[in-house]
Design an enzyme around this catalytic site. Sequence first.
Site, PDB file in Angstrom:
ATOM      1  N   LYS A  77     -11.108   3.210   4.449  1.00 11.89           N
ATOM      2  CA  LYS A  77     -10.512   2.146   5.278  1.00 11.89           C
ATOM      3  C   LYS A  77      -9.164   2.681   5.756  1.00 11.89           C
ATOM      4  O   LYS A  77      -8.186   2.665   5.035  1.00 11.89           O
ATOM      5  CB  LYS A  77     -10.305   0.888   4.430  1.00 11.89           C
TER       6      LYS A  77
ATOM      7  N   GLY B 245       0.490  -1.948  -3.012  1.00  8.56           N
ATOM      8  CA  GLY B 245      -0.096  -1.278  -4.177  1.00  8.56           C
ATOM      9  C   GLY B 245      -0.183  -2.205  -5.375  1.00  8.56           C
ATOM     10  O   GLY B 245      -1.187  -2.217  -6.100  1.00  8.56           O
TER      11      GLY B 245
ATOM     12  N   GLU C 106      -0.448   5.793  -4.521  1.00  2.79           N
ATOM     13  CA  GLU C 106       0.615   6.638  -3.962  1.00  2.79           C
ATOM     14  C   GLU C 106       1.461   5.727  -3.086  1.00  2.79           C
ATOM     15  O   GLU C 106       1.008   5.292  -2.025  1.00  2.79           O
ATOM     16  CB  GLU C 106       0.002   7.770  -3.123  1.00  2.79           C
TER      17      GLU C 106
ATOM     18  N   CYS D  68       6.894   9.036   3.236  1.00  3.84           N
ATOM     19  CA  CYS D  68       7.187   8.416   1.934  1.00  3.84           C
ATOM     20  C   CYS D  68       8.249   9.180   1.163  1.00  3.84           C
ATOM     21  O   CYS D  68       9.026   8.599   0.423  1.00  3.84           O
ATOM     22  CB  CYS D  68       5.911   8.323   1.120  1.00  3.84           C
TER      23      CYS D  68
ATOM     24  N   GLU E 178      13.149   0.947   1.043  1.00  2.00           N
ATOM     25  CA  GLU E 178      12.546   1.945   1.926  1.00  2.00           C
ATOM     26  C   GLU E 178      12.575   1.388   3.348  1.00  2.00           C
ATOM     27  O   GLU E 178      12.061   0.297   3.595  1.00  2.00           O
ATOM     28  CB  GLU E 178      11.097   2.193   1.488  1.00  2.00           C
TER      29      GLU E 178
HETATM   30  P1  NAD Z   1       0.621  -0.655   3.880  1.00  2.00           P
HETATM   31  O1  NAD Z   1       0.728  -0.886   2.421  1.00  2.00           O
HETATM   32  O2  NAD Z   1       1.003  -1.757   4.788  1.00  2.00           O
HETATM   33  O3  NAD Z   1      -0.888  -0.311   4.266  1.00  2.00           O
HETATM   34  C1  NAD Z   1      -1.576   0.789   3.697  1.00  2.00           C
HETATM   35  C2  NAD Z   1      -3.073   0.550   3.838  1.00  2.00           C
HETATM   36  O4  NAD Z   1      -3.425  -0.581   3.039  1.00  2.00           O
HETATM   37  C3  NAD Z   1      -3.533   0.219   5.253  1.00  2.00           C
HETATM   38  O5  NAD Z   1      -4.799   0.790   5.477  1.00  2.00           O
HETATM   39  C4  NAD Z   1      -3.611  -1.286   5.235  1.00  2.00           C
HETATM   40  O6  NAD Z   1      -4.497  -1.804   6.205  1.00  2.00           O
HETATM   41  C5  NAD Z   1      -4.119  -1.521   3.827  1.00  2.00           C
HETATM   42  N1  NAD Z   1      -3.847  -2.837   3.266  1.00  2.00           N
HETATM   43  C6  NAD Z   1      -2.843  -3.691   3.573  1.00  2.00           C
HETATM   44  N2  NAD Z   1      -2.938  -4.814   2.828  1.00  2.00           N
HETATM   45  C7  NAD Z   1      -3.996  -4.653   2.015  1.00  2.00           C
HETATM   46  C8  NAD Z   1      -4.609  -5.455   1.007  1.00  2.00           C
HETATM   47  N3  NAD Z   1      -4.135  -6.647   0.685  1.00  2.00           N
HETATM   48  N4  NAD Z   1      -5.697  -4.965   0.367  1.00  2.00           N
HETATM   49  C9  NAD Z   1      -6.172  -3.740   0.654  1.00  2.00           C
HETATM   50  N5  NAD Z   1      -5.647  -2.939   1.610  1.00  2.00           N
HETATM   51  C10 NAD Z   1      -4.571  -3.391   2.281  1.00  2.00           C
HETATM   52  O7  NAD Z   1       1.420   0.683   4.192  1.00  2.00           O
HETATM   53  P2  NAD Z   1       1.684   1.352   5.619  1.00  2.00           P
HETATM   54  O8  NAD Z   1       2.691   0.528   6.344  1.00  2.00           O
HETATM   55  O9  NAD Z   1       0.384   1.638   6.282  1.00  2.00           O
HETATM   56  O10 NAD Z   1       2.307   2.763   5.195  1.00  2.00           O
HETATM   57  C11 NAD Z   1       3.631   2.939   4.894  1.00  2.00           C
HETATM   58  C12 NAD Z   1       3.855   2.926   3.402  1.00  2.00           C
HETATM   59  O11 NAD Z   1       3.033   3.919   2.782  1.00  2.00           O
HETATM   60  C13 NAD Z   1       5.271   3.279   3.002  1.00  2.00           C
HETATM   61  O12 NAD Z   1       5.688   2.416   1.971  1.00  2.00           O
HETATM   62  C14 NAD Z   1       5.148   4.699   2.477  1.00  2.00           C
HETATM   63  O13 NAD Z   1       6.142   5.084   1.574  1.00  2.00           O
HETATM   64  C15 NAD Z   1       3.803   4.669   1.851  1.00  2.00           C
HETATM   65  N6  NAD Z   1       3.287   6.020   1.720  1.00  2.00           N
HETATM   66  C16 NAD Z   1       3.221   6.603   0.482  1.00  2.00           C
HETATM   67  C17 NAD Z   1       2.791   7.915   0.347  1.00  2.00           C
HETATM   68  C18 NAD Z   1       2.751   8.615  -0.989  1.00  2.00           C
HETATM   69  O14 NAD Z   1       2.156   9.684  -1.084  1.00  2.00           O
HETATM   70  N7  NAD Z   1       3.368   8.097  -2.027  1.00  2.00           N
HETATM   71  C19 NAD Z   1       2.408   8.625   1.479  1.00  2.00           C
HETATM   72  C20 NAD Z   1       2.499   7.993   2.721  1.00  2.00           C
HETATM   73  C21 NAD Z   1       2.920   6.687   2.832  1.00  2.00           C
END
Ligand code: NAD
Length: 496
Positions: A185, A244, A261, A295, A395
């Site tokens: 997804k 998360g 992550e 991130c 962040e």
């Molecule tokens: P996000 O948490 O909004 O979304 C991530 C994914 O989760 C998307 O595919 C989204 O559609 C899905 N999602 C959202 N709500 C959900 C739910 N309730 N249930 C299941 N899936 C759901 O994050 P984002 O805005 O897409 O990405 C940015 C974030 O990702 C930042 O916080 C960044 O630090 C983090 N990130 C972490 C790493 C790492 O390796 N630690 C790497 C890249 C990005």
Amino acid sequence: MTATWSRPPWDILQPTPGRYHFLVTGDAAGTTSEDTDPTTGTCVAIVPQSTEADVAAAVAMAKRAFLLRGWRNDGALRARVLSDFARGLRANVDRLAVILSREQGKTLAEACSEITGSADMVEYYAGLARALYGRSAVLGDDVHGVILREPIGVVGVITPWNWPLTLLVRSLAPALAAGNTCVVKPASLTPAITVEALQILAAHEELPDGVLTCVLGPGSVVGDALVGNQDVDMIAFTGESGTGVSVMQRAATDLRKVALELGGKSPNLVFADAHMDKAIDGALNAIFTTTGQICTAGSRLLVEDSIYEQFMHRIAERVEVLVLGDPLDPRVGIGPVVSAGQKRTVEQFIDIGRHEGRAVCEAALPDDPSCRDGSFVAPIVFADLPGSSRLVREEIFGPVLVADSFSSEEEAIVKAEDTEFGLAAGLWTTDLDRAWRVGRALRSGTIWINTYHHFYAEAEVGGFRHSGLGRQQGVEGLYEFTETKHMNFDAGASLW
Ligand code: NAD
């Protein structure tokens, strides 16, 4: 500014039946969403949306493919499929890089490096697919144990939009290498690059049906349905820490495994004995890579007070000449942020920063008229913020750097550790003893010493505290997608 590149025709995700057979988007109503180019604000693709029923169908296919056993018991097959996928990514780097750059907003150079780096990651796990060894043990007279590493089952892979291909293959490749089946997804903002890349894998004639499927749509509906499906044995989630937590809570109700992550607020420490030019390059790369949307961004710059003024002066000289614009233009160093929504979020932080602290320097917005409706945020550096400021603690995920000074190694460690996150940290010093001491003291998954943002397929990454659970990449990244099973053999006389 004159455009010297051509824009590709974009219709890549038109919902033509059968075009992407691994996509499960069977909504009879044909619901779609628009995929927007953040540079121009124009629609670049029409994206079919999956329903909750589609998610259930995809998971059922994945479960059946897992139970049929051919895939999970044939490491050589998995290695061949993954090797060919990597080769396909390399062969398509030019085409995929343009799609990635257009859809996400990152520079073409970064997009190319993301695709070749992803191919490298897939190659690494293709090799490990044939080396998933267990152990054996002599446990007594005529008693032996064979300890196996087995795949877990159906893995739901949920990805963010900032490094959509790297963060996809970082979970998908080890999950498949270990013999699992996967439902992907992707983030709603980057479906095109995900689907176009997965198409290369899905087209492999030896990939059994159902081993790979993909569902598209918002996280709150489609992601939630995937996480909530009890036939999904593990969720590999990359995204915000708050999301998360809810993913983990949802999976906890029936004790399913998660790998998380998550976010970061990484400190980047510059000591007075550092190689100055290298540290300045490093500080800029640490925060402005992917327009600050990474991130591991080194978003908290901590500089020893004896060089603080000089260091900040040189940072300002460099920030003020950063070139923003169309990321396909090779002269451009910084593209837009990913969406209008992300631009608004970052601008709110900047407003707070202007009230609570001092803007040391900022770059100029693009002068290219084609970028007028794009989601551009000028990179900015703040100083003199209180430690409680949201800019220091949260962040931001945009091109916003906060700077502070320290007067001793102890104070550097205390300030660096004053965070709920623990994803990465940078250290700039020519004193190896200090690098070792400070590096050991910081609780982060990655410590870069005299470098920043270098990743290797062989080396684990992951977070302490609110930055995540588990490790990805490296051998541990493969083991995340396995269960350990002990087969106990007793060749002795009767048990009773
Ligand atoms: P996000 O948490 O909004 O979304 C991530 C994914 O989760 C998307 O595919 C989204 O559609 C899905 N999602 C959202 N709500 C959900 C739910 N309730 N249930 C299941 N899936 C759901 O994050 P984002 O805005 O897409 O990405 C940015 C974030 O990702 C930042 O916080 C960044 O630090 C983090 N990130 C972490 C790493 C790492 O390796 N630690 C790497 C890249 C990005």
